[in-house]
Design a protein around this motif. Structure first.
Motif, PDB file in Angstrom:
ATOM      1  N   LEU A  18       0.818  -1.207   0.000  1.00 39.50           N
ATOM      2  CA  LEU A  18       0.000   0.000   0.000  1.00 39.50           C
ATOM      3  C   LEU A  18       0.860   1.268   0.000  1.00 39.50           C
ATOM      4  O   LEU A  18       0.504   2.267  -0.643  1.00 39.50           O
ATOM      5  CB  LEU A  18      -0.922   0.002   1.221  1.00 39.50           C
ATOM      6  CG  LEU A  18      -2.015  -1.076   1.225  1.00 39.50           C
ATOM      7  CD1 LEU A  18      -2.719  -1.119   2.571  1.00 39.50           C
ATOM      8  CD2 LEU A  18      -3.017  -0.820   0.114  1.00 39.50           C
ATOM      9  N   THR A  21       2.167   1.884  -3.423  1.00 40.86           N
ATOM     10  CA  THR A  21       1.090   2.489  -4.218  1.00 40.86           C
ATOM     11  C   THR A  21       0.937   3.963  -3.867  1.00 40.86           C
ATOM     12  O   THR A  21       0.777   4.816  -4.748  1.00 40.86           O
ATOM     13  CB  THR A  21      -0.237   1.744  -3.970  1.00 40.86           C
ATOM     14  OG1 THR A  21      -0.074   0.361  -4.268  1.00 40.86           O
ATOM     15  CG2 THR A  21      -1.351   2.325  -4.834  1.00 40.86           C
ATOM     16  N   GLU A  22       0.975   4.263  -2.578  1.00 42.72           N
ATOM     17  CA  GLU A  22       0.861   5.645  -2.115  1.00 42.72           C
ATOM     18  C   GLU A  22       1.940   6.523  -2.735  1.00 42.72           C
ATOM     19  O   GLU A  22       1.662   7.651  -3.172  1.00 42.72           O
ATOM     20  CB  GLU A  22       0.965   5.683  -0.594  1.00 42.72           C
ATOM     21  CG  GLU A  22       0.900   7.088  -0.008  1.00 42.72           C
ATOM     22  CD  GLU A  22       1.313   7.122   1.452  1.00 42.72           C
ATOM     23  OE1 GLU A  22       0.778   7.970   2.182  1.00 42.72           O
ATOM     24  OE2 GLU A  22       2.180   6.315   1.858  1.00 42.72           O
ATOM     25  N   SER A  78      -0.707  -0.928  -9.402  1.00 41.94           N
ATOM     26  CA  SER A  78      -1.952  -0.457  -8.798  1.00 41.94           C
ATOM     27  C   SER A  78      -2.120   1.046  -8.992  1.00 41.94           C
ATOM     28  O   SER A  78      -3.209   1.529  -9.308  1.00 41.94           O
ATOM     29  CB  SER A  78      -1.968  -0.787  -7.298  1.00 41.94           C
ATOM     30  OG  SER A  78      -1.929  -2.175  -7.087  1.00 41.94           O
ATOM     31  N   LYS A  82      -4.965   2.885 -11.166  1.00 42.74           N
ATOM     32  CA  LYS A  82      -5.787   3.887 -10.506  1.00 42.74           C
ATOM     33  C   LYS A  82      -5.786   5.185 -11.313  1.00 42.74           C
ATOM     34  O   LYS A  82      -6.832   5.778 -11.567  1.00 42.74           O
ATOM     35  CB  LYS A  82      -5.262   4.147  -9.092  1.00 42.74           C
ATOM     36  CG  LYS A  82      -6.012   5.230  -8.338  1.00 42.74           C
ATOM     37  CD  LYS A  82      -5.367   5.456  -6.988  1.00 42.74           C
ATOM     38  CE  LYS A  82      -6.119   6.507  -6.187  1.00 42.74           C
ATOM     39  NZ  LYS A  82      -6.221   7.801  -6.856  1.00 42.74           N
ATOM     40  N   THR A  97     -10.807   8.204  -3.779  1.00 44.97           N
ATOM     41  CA  THR A  97     -10.033   6.958  -3.800  1.00 44.97           C
ATOM     42  C   THR A  97      -8.667   7.157  -3.148  1.00 44.97           C
ATOM     43  O   THR A  97      -8.150   6.245  -2.493  1.00 44.97           O
ATOM     44  CB  THR A  97      -9.852   6.433  -5.238  1.00 44.97           C
ATOM     45  OG1 THR A  97      -9.169   7.399  -6.038  1.00 44.97           O
ATOM     46  CG2 THR A  97     -11.191   6.091  -5.874  1.00 44.97           C
ATOM     47  N   ASP A  98      -8.074   8.353  -3.313  1.00 48.39           N
ATOM     48  CA  ASP A  98      -6.842   8.673  -2.589  1.00 48.39           C
ATOM     49  C   ASP A  98      -7.088   8.604  -1.085  1.00 48.39           C
ATOM     50  O   ASP A  98      -6.275   8.055  -0.327  1.00 48.39           O
ATOM     51  CB  ASP A  98      -6.354  10.075  -2.947  1.00 48.39           C
ATOM     52  CG  ASP A  98      -5.760  10.159  -4.344  1.00 48.39           C
ATOM     53  OD1 ASP A  98      -5.761   9.133  -5.058  1.00 48.39           O
ATOM     54  OD2 ASP A  98      -5.307  11.257  -4.721  1.00 48.39           O
ATOM     55  N   LEU A 101      -7.396   5.066   0.207  1.00 55.81           N
ATOM     56  CA  LEU A 101      -6.092   4.433   0.359  1.00 55.81           C
ATOM     57  C   LEU A 101      -5.434   4.877   1.660  1.00 55.81           C
ATOM     58  O   LEU A 101      -4.888   4.049   2.413  1.00 55.81           O
ATOM     59  CB  LEU A 101      -5.195   4.786  -0.826  1.00 55.81           C
ATOM     60  CG  LEU A 101      -3.723   4.359  -0.734  1.00 55.81           C
ATOM     61  CD1 LEU A 101      -3.608   2.836  -0.666  1.00 55.81           C
ATOM     62  CD2 LEU A 101      -2.926   4.901  -1.923  1.00 55.81           C
ATOM     63  N   GLN A 104      -7.023   3.275   4.686  1.00 59.21           N
ATOM     64  CA  GLN A 104      -6.605   1.884   4.859  1.00 59.21           C
ATOM     65  C   GLN A 104      -5.203   1.811   5.465  1.00 59.21           C
ATOM     66  O   GLN A 104      -4.942   0.998   6.357  1.00 59.21           O
ATOM     67  CB  GLN A 104      -6.643   1.137   3.527  1.00 59.21           C
ATOM     68  CG  GLN A 104      -6.313  -0.340   3.690  1.00 59.21           C
ATOM     69  CD  GLN A 104      -6.498  -1.159   2.440  1.00 59.21           C
ATOM     70  OE1 GLN A 104      -6.180  -2.349   2.455  1.00 59.21           O
ATOM     71  NE2 GLN A 104      -6.998  -0.571   1.382  1.00 59.21           N
TER      72      GLN A 104
END
Length: 324
Positions: A18, A21-22, A78, A82, A97-98, A101, A104
């Motif tokens: 994650l 992805t960030e 990912s 996105k 969606t940001d 993320l 999460q």
């Protein structure tokens, strides 16, 4: 391997994915930054995410876990997916969606902290606390950006051209035409339902529809600013305040206003420092939006735009209850 240790390893692996992805999402956002200050902030966020990835990986190894060599590639993929799919969605949906993320990441970091406490893993706990602090700040920032968008923007990030079509700017540009079209359609439908197709009322409505269609065709060939100003004048003359306001709002969104229409007097004669000082006195999001659009369209002074954006962010923070 104990059950708790296995949970720690699983969470650390998930956090690596994650966080990777960030990082990539932050890097894609850099090109959307409205100001240099936001661009620098996003760049720092991306670099910090990369550093956190390394720290999480180190803790994963320390617990006996083996980092998944595929994870970084999946994280980048990912982020690419996105960025691709969000192009067909309104800008606010991309921001949501940001935010999802980041929530999460925050929730997993909080869970990791509790697990580490229970297992007596001090270093993992310290890492988790660091992650909680970082993601809490990012959640707050995105919440403020969304509040700016809800208040009419412009936000710290600029929608891509496709997102503009999908979302806010297209709605603003098309508002006058859409308002007139809906007005005519509703009027025609109401008359038809009343069985008055042959009456003078129906003839008047259909004649008006034809005239408006001609006006729309003209608007496609004329300059946007002049067209919207003309639509505003016509609506004012006919006493339709809603349509006039819609046209004016569209002009303001595009920066097609004159300096004497700005909420700051003698704006064109102000120096950067004077404009920055006056920007801090604005208390209405709409006024800030108008000045930013005008500044970007005519002078494009980074310091002034940044000051206006900061003032808007302050109003947004107040609206969502975030402490400055």
């Amino acid at each position: 391997m104990s059950n708790t240790n296995a949970k720690l390893i699983n969470q650390l692996r998930a956090l690596v994915l994650l966080t990777q992805t960030e990082e990539q999402v932050a890097r894609t956002r850099i090109s959307q930054a409205r100001t240099d200050a936001v661009r620098r902030e996003l760049t720092q966020n991306a670099d910090n995410a990369a550093a956190r990835t390394l720290e999480i990986t180190d803790q994963l190894r320390a617990l006996g876990g083996v980092p998944d060599v595929v994870t970084p590639a999946i994280g980048r993929l990912s982020a690419v997916l996105k960025a691709t799919f969000e192009q067909v969605a309104p800008f606010e949906e991309a921001l949501f969606t940001d935010l999802q993320l980041e929530h999460q990441l925050l929730d997993r970091a909080t869970y990791l902290k509790v697990l580490a406490d229970h297992a007596g893993e001090t270093e993992v706990r310290k890492l988790a606390e660091k992650l909680v602090e970082a993601h809490s700040a990012t959640v707050e920032w995105l919440t403020v950006v969304l509040a700016e968008e809800a208040m009419g923007g412009p936000v710290a990030l600029v929608p891509t051209p496709v997102q503009k079509v999908a979302g806010g700017v297209a709605r603003a540009v098309n508002a006058p035409v859409r308002f007139w079209a809906n007005t005519v359609n509703n009027a025609v439908d109401t008359v038809r339902q009343a069985g008055e197709e042959t009456s003078d009322r129906f003839s008047a409505v259909t004649d008006r529809a034809a005239a408006l269609s001609d006006a729309v065709r003209e608007s496609l060939t004329a300059g946007r600013g002049a067209t919207l100003r003309r639509a505003e004048q016509v609506a004012d003359r006919e006493g339709n305040r809603d349509a006039a306001q819609a046209a004016r709002s569209a002009r303001e969104e595009l920066g097609h206003v004159s300096s004497d229409e700005l909420p700051i007097q003698d704006y064109d004669s102000l120096t950067v420092n004077e404009a920055v000082k006056r920007a801090k006195s604005l208390t209405k999001p709409r006024d800030i939006r108008v000045v930013i659009a005008y500044e970007e369209a005519h002078k494009n002074r980074a310091g002034v735009i940044s000051a206006l954006q900061t003032q808007l962010a302050s109003l947004a923070k107040e609206a969502v209850g975030v402490q400055s």
